[in-house]
Design a protein around this motif. Sequence first.
Motif, short mmCIF file in Angstrom:
data_model
loop_
_atom_site.label_atom_id
_atom_site.label_comp_id
_atom_site.label_asym_id
_atom_site.label_seq_id
_atom_site.Cartn_x
_atom_site.Cartn_y
_atom_site.Cartn_z
N PRO A 128 7.33 0.00 -11.53
CA PRO A 128 6.76 -0.41 -12.81
C PRO A 128 5.66 -1.45 -12.60
N PRO A 129 4.60 -1.40 -13.40
CA PRO A 129 3.49 -2.36 -13.22
C PRO A 129 3.94 -3.81 -13.24
N SER A 130 4.94 -4.14 -14.04
CA SER A 130 5.41 -5.52 -14.10
C SER A 130 6.02 -5.96 -12.78
N VAL A 131 6.71 -5.05 -12.10
CA VAL A 131 7.31 -5.36 -10.79
C VAL A 131 6.22 -5.53 -9.75
N GLN A 132 5.24 -4.65 -9.76
CA GLN A 132 4.12 -4.78 -8.83
C GLN A 132 3.39 -6.11 -9.03
N GLU A 133 3.16 -6.44 -10.29
CA GLU A 133 2.45 -7.70 -10.58
C GLU A 133 3.24 -8.90 -10.07
N PRO A 193 14.28 4.45 -3.38
CA PRO A 193 13.36 4.92 -2.32
C PRO A 193 12.42 3.83 -1.82
N PHE A 194 12.04 2.89 -2.69
CA PHE A 194 11.18 1.80 -2.22
C PHE A 194 11.89 0.98 -1.15
N ASP A 195 13.16 0.69 -1.34
CA ASP A 195 13.90 -0.11 -0.37
C ASP A 195 13.97 0.59 0.98
N ARG A 196 14.18 1.89 0.96
CA ARG A 196 14.27 2.63 2.23
C ARG A 196 12.94 2.57 2.98
N LYS A 197 11.85 2.72 2.27
CA LYS A 197 10.54 2.69 2.93
C LYS A 197 10.19 1.26 3.35
N ALA A 198 10.50 0.30 2.50
CA ALA A 198 10.19 -1.10 2.82
C ALA A 198 10.96 -1.56 4.05
N MET A 209 15.05 -8.29 3.59
CA MET A 209 14.22 -7.73 2.53
C MET A 209 14.31 -8.60 1.28
N MET A 210 13.18 -8.91 0.72
CA MET A 210 13.12 -9.60 -0.56
C MET A 210 12.78 -8.58 -1.66
N ASN A 211 13.17 -8.90 -2.86
CA ASN A 211 12.82 -8.09 -4.04
C ASN A 211 13.27 -6.63 -3.91
N GLU A 212 14.50 -6.44 -3.39
CA GLU A 212 15.06 -5.09 -3.37
C GLU A 212 15.07 -4.51 -4.79
N GLN A 213 14.88 -3.22 -4.86
CA GLN A 213 14.87 -2.55 -6.17
C GLN A 213 16.17 -1.83 -6.48
N SER A 214 17.03 -1.68 -5.48
CA SER A 214 18.35 -1.09 -5.75
C SER A 214 19.18 -2.04 -6.60
N ILE A 215 19.83 -1.50 -7.59
CA ILE A 215 20.65 -2.30 -8.50
C ILE A 215 22.06 -1.72 -8.52
N GLY A 216 23.04 -2.58 -8.24
CA GLY A 216 24.42 -2.16 -8.17
C GLY A 216 25.24 -2.63 -9.35
N GLU A 217 26.56 -2.63 -9.16
CA GLU A 217 27.46 -3.02 -10.23
C GLU A 217 28.79 -3.49 -9.64
N VAL A 218 29.53 -4.21 -10.45
CA VAL A 218 30.94 -4.52 -10.16
C VAL A 218 31.75 -4.01 -11.33
N ARG A 219 32.93 -3.46 -11.05
CA ARG A 219 33.69 -2.84 -12.14
C ARG A 219 35.19 -3.01 -11.90
N SER A 272 0.81 -1.22 0.00
CA SER A 272 0.00 0.00 0.00
C SER A 272 0.85 1.27 0.00
N LEU A 273 2.16 1.11 0.07
CA LEU A 273 3.05 2.27 0.08
C LEU A 273 2.99 3.02 -1.26
N PRO A 274 3.05 4.35 -1.24
CA PRO A 274 3.18 5.09 -2.50
C PRO A 274 4.42 4.67 -3.29
N GLU A 275 5.49 4.33 -2.58
CA GLU A 275 6.72 3.91 -3.25
C GLU A 275 6.54 2.58 -3.97
N PHE A 276 5.66 1.72 -3.45
CA PHE A 276 5.36 0.47 -4.16
C PHE A 276 4.53 0.77 -5.40
#
Length: 567
Positions: free
Chosen positions: A370-375, A442-447, A412-422, A362-366
């Motif tokens: 994207p609709p596909s992620v919510q689904e 921001p979703f991860d912080r609220k979740a 936390m499951m399904n974090e939305q933050s995406i990192g990298e290795v370089r 029910s969070l605004p951040e959720f």
Amino acid sequence: MASEQSYDFIVVGSGPAGCAVASQLAQSAKKPSVLLLEAGGPNDDNSLRVDGKRWQTFTQEGMNWGYKTVAQKHLNGRELDYSRGKGLGGSSAINFGVYAVGARDDYDEWASVVGDDTFSWKNIQTRFKKLETFNGTFDVAENQKYASPKASDHGTEGVLGVGYAKEWDQDLPLVLDAFEQAGFPKNEDHNSGNPIGMGLCINSCRNGVRSTAADLLLGHTNLVIVTNSPVSRVIMKGKRAVGVEANGQQYHASKEIIISAGSLDTPKILMHSGIGPADQLSKFNIPVIHDSPAVGQGLRDHIFAPVIVTRNPATNDRNAFFKDTGAMSAATTQWQKDNTGPWARYNCQICIGWLKSDNLTSLPEFKALPPSVQEFMNRETIPHYEMINFPIHNAYPDMFQDYSYLCLAVMMMNEQSIGEVRLQSSNPSEPLLFDPKFLEHPFDRKASIVIYKHLMEVVNHPSFAKDTVSTMLGAASDSDEDILEFWRNNISSTWHMTGTAKMGKVGDADAVVDHRFRVIGVDGLRVADMSCVPVLTNNHTQATAYVTGATAADVLLEEYGLAEITK
């Protein structure tokens, strides 16, 4: 050193995926020659297999690469432990032994993303069952009420021993009952394909003995294993991979090379072989064989935060054991004799559960996702967070003088933050820079705030709180600000790094390998480990790593006409 330098297949890395690939290729009917190269040592000391000590092996010198993240912007500049296993068994030799396969919707999503039913749950579950021999029994009959696994969901003839511990810490039933009384749903088998609910953890241990990926390697005469051989690069002939180099020694493959070095090291090998983002390669004067911008991108991981409370000593007897060096020594002697005793009881069974949260969806951040992620996150078997009780004194012994405590962690499951290795160097022995970018989204912080409050519902429930003496570690208050700051200062990686050489459809901007594990743009080279998995599965990912390797092996067996397996 191996006596011959040319093989049909070369597998790089002996973690769960690499061992599954190598062993299944080697045991096929046509008996191809297989070389398995491992950067670390043999890890063959039997004391590393003590079930109750599995929480400590990641501290063993020589078994852990000792990686750290770069300073995390949203964690007050902290550098986090990013442990990876070194030696035969890979991270299965140093992890905490949770064997959780994830949600059936994870695998159906994987199949959808890459357009191949090979990865659907119905096919993946078949491979899981072939890998394992499952033990679902307990010595204490009344404990059976906490689990009811169906035989049809488990294997009985696989090499990997998994299941429940026969004996438990005496306060585990109190914790399980507290979750139920606090209104959390029950799950009688989290490896059924639906992990939703609280229950008993299935362990990668059986009858007091830890299982590791190295168990898969036994008894194959056509499998050559070379340890202490870190692969620096793939040898390319034009656009075809023909071999690898390790310690200055070259090994050649007539058919395929499979990289299974994990999400932190597979991209390094690819980049130092000239396969990766051209701008990074050029910066360090590495000749570009194939410009693949997605190599090293897409890093995802799970994070967790703990709450630690001291407990009424009458609820458990841990002090009598862990404060008595004589008792622990005697227990070691008993375990060495027959794999039984206190080291097959203490710390050997925990509770675990994956849960959904209406407050989170029910969070605004959720709703901004994207609709596909919510689904996806609203599918039946997809959890939003995990809870687990964790015998943390084993990993961090200096924290404790009194072992009458409980540590509950929320992940936390399904974090939305995406990192990298370089890349940070032209030297292949230098690790990459690891930046998971935890809590950037921001979703991860609220979740993190929402799921921590769910954890506190258990901690504060009368059924649990009646035995709590004090809080050792927790947020300063129940305010959103204090909870988020607690996460910033106390979260850890769950060491589930995924997605840095992502599988996808040819033409997808974020795809490094195709649905047959083939590195796009070159021939003779595949990736089979968590780096190629395109979904951050809702589990502890060693199980997914095993089945990724098993699936890659099935693909290779089919393509090369090796499909008949002999025992």
